[in-house]
Write a protein that holds these residues in place. Sequence first.
Motif, PDB file in Angstrom:
ATOM      1  N   ILE A 268      -1.594 -17.696  -1.436  1.00 24.25           N
ATOM      2  CA  ILE A 268      -0.978 -16.442  -0.979  1.00 24.25           C
ATOM      3  C   ILE A 268       0.154 -16.050  -1.917  1.00 24.25           C
ATOM      4  O   ILE A 268       0.256 -14.900  -2.350  1.00 24.25           O
ATOM      5  N   ILE A 269       0.991 -17.015  -2.268  1.00 28.54           N
ATOM      6  CA  ILE A 269       2.117 -16.749  -3.169  1.00 28.54           C
ATOM      7  C   ILE A 269       1.608 -16.243  -4.523  1.00 28.54           C
ATOM      8  O   ILE A 269       2.119 -15.256  -5.055  1.00 28.54           O
ATOM      9  N   LYS A 270       0.601 -16.918  -5.077  1.00 30.81           N
ATOM     10  CA  LYS A 270       0.115 -16.557  -6.410  1.00 30.81           C
ATOM     11  C   LYS A 270      -0.658 -15.241  -6.443  1.00 30.81           C
ATOM     12  O   LYS A 270      -0.701 -14.574  -7.477  1.00 30.81           O
ATOM     13  N   SER A 271      -1.270 -14.848  -5.340  1.00 25.30           N
ATOM     14  CA  SER A 271      -2.080 -13.627  -5.348  1.00 25.30           C
ATOM     15  C   SER A 271      -1.330 -12.390  -4.840  1.00 25.30           C
ATOM     16  O   SER A 271      -1.827 -11.283  -4.979  1.00 25.30           O
ATOM     17  N   ARG A 272      -0.139 -12.552  -4.280  1.00 29.33           N
ATOM     18  CA  ARG A 272       0.639 -11.410  -3.804  1.00 29.33           C
ATOM     19  C   ARG A 272       1.100 -10.556  -4.983  1.00 29.33           C
ATOM     20  O   ARG A 272       1.452 -11.066  -6.034  1.00 29.33           O
ATOM     21  N   ARG A 273       1.046  -9.255  -4.819  1.00 29.20           N
ATOM     22  CA  ARG A 273       1.484  -8.317  -5.863  1.00 29.20           C
ATOM     23  C   ARG A 273       2.421  -7.280  -5.265  1.00 29.20           C
ATOM     24  O   ARG A 273       2.381  -7.017  -4.057  1.00 29.20           O
ATOM     25  N   SER A 274       3.227  -6.665  -6.102  1.00 35.64           N
ATOM     26  CA  SER A 274       4.070  -5.545  -5.687  1.00 35.64           C
ATOM     27  C   SER A 274       3.196  -4.301  -5.633  1.00 35.64           C
ATOM     28  O   SER A 274       2.629  -3.889  -6.645  1.00 35.64           O
ATOM     29  N   ILE A 275       3.079  -3.731  -4.449  1.00 31.10           N
ATOM     30  CA  ILE A 275       2.208  -2.576  -4.220  1.00 31.10           C
ATOM     31  C   ILE A 275       3.075  -1.326  -4.033  1.00 31.10           C
ATOM     32  O   ILE A 275       3.963  -1.295  -3.191  1.00 31.10           O
ATOM     33  N   ARG A 276       2.771  -0.313  -4.837  1.00 33.64           N
ATOM     34  CA  ARG A 276       3.504   0.956  -4.760  1.00 33.64           C
ATOM     35  C   ARG A 276       2.580   2.137  -4.465  1.00 33.64           C
ATOM     36  O   ARG A 276       2.990   3.280  -4.578  1.00 33.64           O
ATOM     37  N   ASP A 277       1.352   1.841  -4.123  1.00 27.61           N
ATOM     38  CA  ASP A 277       0.367   2.892  -3.851  1.00 27.61           C
ATOM     39  C   ASP A 277      -0.382   2.497  -2.577  1.00 27.61           C
ATOM     40  O   ASP A 277      -1.079   1.483  -2.561  1.00 27.61           O
ATOM     41  N   PHE A 278      -0.187   3.307  -1.519  1.00 28.20           N
ATOM     42  CA  PHE A 278      -0.710   2.962  -0.202  1.00 28.20           C
ATOM     43  C   PHE A 278      -1.728   3.981   0.287  1.00 28.20           C
ATOM     44  O   PHE A 278      -1.655   5.153  -0.050  1.00 28.20           O
ATOM     45  N   THR A 279      -2.644   3.525   1.149  1.00 30.60           N
ATOM     46  CA  THR A 279      -3.554   4.442   1.834  1.00 30.60           C
ATOM     47  C   THR A 279      -2.814   5.025   3.038  1.00 30.60           C
ATOM     48  O   THR A 279      -1.717   4.581   3.385  1.00 30.60           O
ATOM     49  N   ASP A 280      -3.432   5.995   3.698  1.00 27.06           N
ATOM     50  CA  ASP A 280      -2.831   6.626   4.882  1.00 27.06           C
ATOM     51  C   ASP A 280      -3.065   5.827   6.166  1.00 27.06           C
ATOM     52  O   ASP A 280      -2.601   6.224   7.228  1.00 27.06           O
ATOM     53  N   ARG A 281      -3.774   4.744   6.082  1.00 25.85           N
ATOM     54  CA  ARG A 281      -4.157   3.960   7.257  1.00 25.85           C
ATOM     55  C   ARG A 281      -2.937   3.373   7.969  1.00 25.85           C
ATOM     56  O   ARG A 281      -2.067   2.765   7.342  1.00 25.85           O
ATOM     57  N   GLU A 282      -2.866   3.548   9.283  1.00 21.24           N
ATOM     58  CA  GLU A 282      -1.765   2.999  10.076  1.00 21.24           C
ATOM     59  C   GLU A 282      -1.898   1.481  10.197  1.00 21.24           C
ATOM     60  O   GLU A 282      -2.999   0.935  10.151  1.00 21.24           O
ATOM     61  N   ILE A 283      -0.772   0.840  10.397  1.00 20.25           N
ATOM     62  CA  ILE A 283      -0.738  -0.613  10.573  1.00 20.25           C
ATOM     63  C   ILE A 283      -0.816  -0.904  12.070  1.00 20.25           C
ATOM     64  O   ILE A 283       0.004  -0.397  12.845  1.00 20.25           O
ATOM     65  N   PRO A 284      -1.793  -1.716  12.503  1.00 21.70           N
ATOM     66  CA  PRO A 284      -1.898  -2.041  13.926  1.00 21.70           C
ATOM     67  C   PRO A 284      -0.655  -2.762  14.453  1.00 21.70           C
ATOM     68  O   PRO A 284       0.016  -3.506  13.718  1.00 21.70           O
ATOM     69  N   GLY A 285      -0.381  -2.575  15.716  1.00 22.93           N
ATOM     70  CA  GLY A 285       0.786  -3.173  16.361  1.00 22.93           C
ATOM     71  C   GLY A 285       0.854  -4.677  16.244  1.00 22.93           C
ATOM     72  O   GLY A 285       1.936  -5.248  16.045  1.00 22.93           O
TER      73      GLY A 285
ATOM     74  N   HIS B 227       9.323   7.984  -4.641  1.00 20.72           N
ATOM     75  CA  HIS B 227       8.554   8.684  -3.619  1.00 20.72           C
ATOM     76  C   HIS B 227       7.476   7.836  -2.952  1.00 20.72           C
ATOM     77  O   HIS B 227       7.055   8.141  -1.837  1.00 20.72           O
ATOM     78  N   PHE B 228       7.027   6.779  -3.612  1.00 17.29           N
ATOM     79  CA  PHE B 228       6.012   5.927  -2.993  1.00 17.29           C
ATOM     80  C   PHE B 228       6.513   5.327  -1.683  1.00 17.29           C
ATOM     81  O   PHE B 228       5.733   5.002  -0.796  1.00 17.29           O
ATOM     82  N   ILE B 229       7.826   5.185  -1.545  1.00 17.30           N
ATOM     83  CA  ILE B 229       8.404   4.615  -0.319  1.00 17.30           C
ATOM     84  C   ILE B 229       7.991   5.448   0.894  1.00 17.30           C
ATOM     85  O   ILE B 229       7.589   4.911   1.927  1.00 17.30           O
TER      86      ILE B 229
ATOM     87  N   PRO C 219       8.637  -1.089   1.525  1.00 11.40           N
ATOM     88  CA  PRO C 219       7.503  -0.307   2.013  1.00 11.40           C
ATOM     89  C   PRO C 219       6.298  -1.232   2.216  1.00 11.40           C
ATOM     90  O   PRO C 219       6.049  -2.122   1.404  1.00 11.40           O
ATOM     91  N   ILE C 220       5.572  -0.996   3.321  1.00  8.81           N
ATOM     92  CA  ILE C 220       4.437  -1.854   3.668  1.00  8.81           C
ATOM     93  C   ILE C 220       3.272  -0.973   4.114  1.00  8.81           C
ATOM     94  O   ILE C 220       3.461  -0.028   4.883  1.00  8.81           O
TER      95      ILE C 220
END
Length: 171
Positions: A6-23, A67-69, A147-148
């Motif tokens: 998980i640590i090695k494959s995590r990346r900084s993401i600055r481009d997101f889809t519009d999909r909501e995050i489930p509760g 603006h990606f935020i 941002p997530i």
Amino acid sequence: MSILEIIKSRRSIRDFTDREIPGEMIEALIEAVRWAPSAGNLQSRKFYFVLNRETKMELARAAFNQHFIAKAPLVAVACLDRRIAARYGDRGVNLYSIQDVAASVENMLLTAHELGLGSVWVGAFNEYDVAEILELPDNLRPVAIVPIGYPARTPGAPPRASKDDVITFIL
């Protein structure tokens, strides 16, 4: 996946889809924040989870127009709590509380990745503006914006320093 994978494959993401995050995923992120280690177990941190579109846009402006935020479904603002000074003085405020927040942010980043979400640790922002936007009490200082969301694209791995540059063994 193992924690090291998980640590090695995590990346900084600055481009997101519009999909909501489930509760339930948001709850998992909250638990990751809550269970981070903390100096003296004082837990001198407070997180704001921002879902409001206008507030996210204001935070993006306060972050020097990153603006990606504003495009992320969830924006976490991580704050340190200066009340730690009562126990640890200046070192508590200037170091331990920052370490508390950093450990919580890292837990959240790794948990987000495990859940298939992307995130990025943003440190470039005007603290005063963020404090005003969120109407923070005087004891809280914002130290990170995260941002997530679901990644629209995932960059490759950046280069890493060599083991010899990072570690010195004292025998």
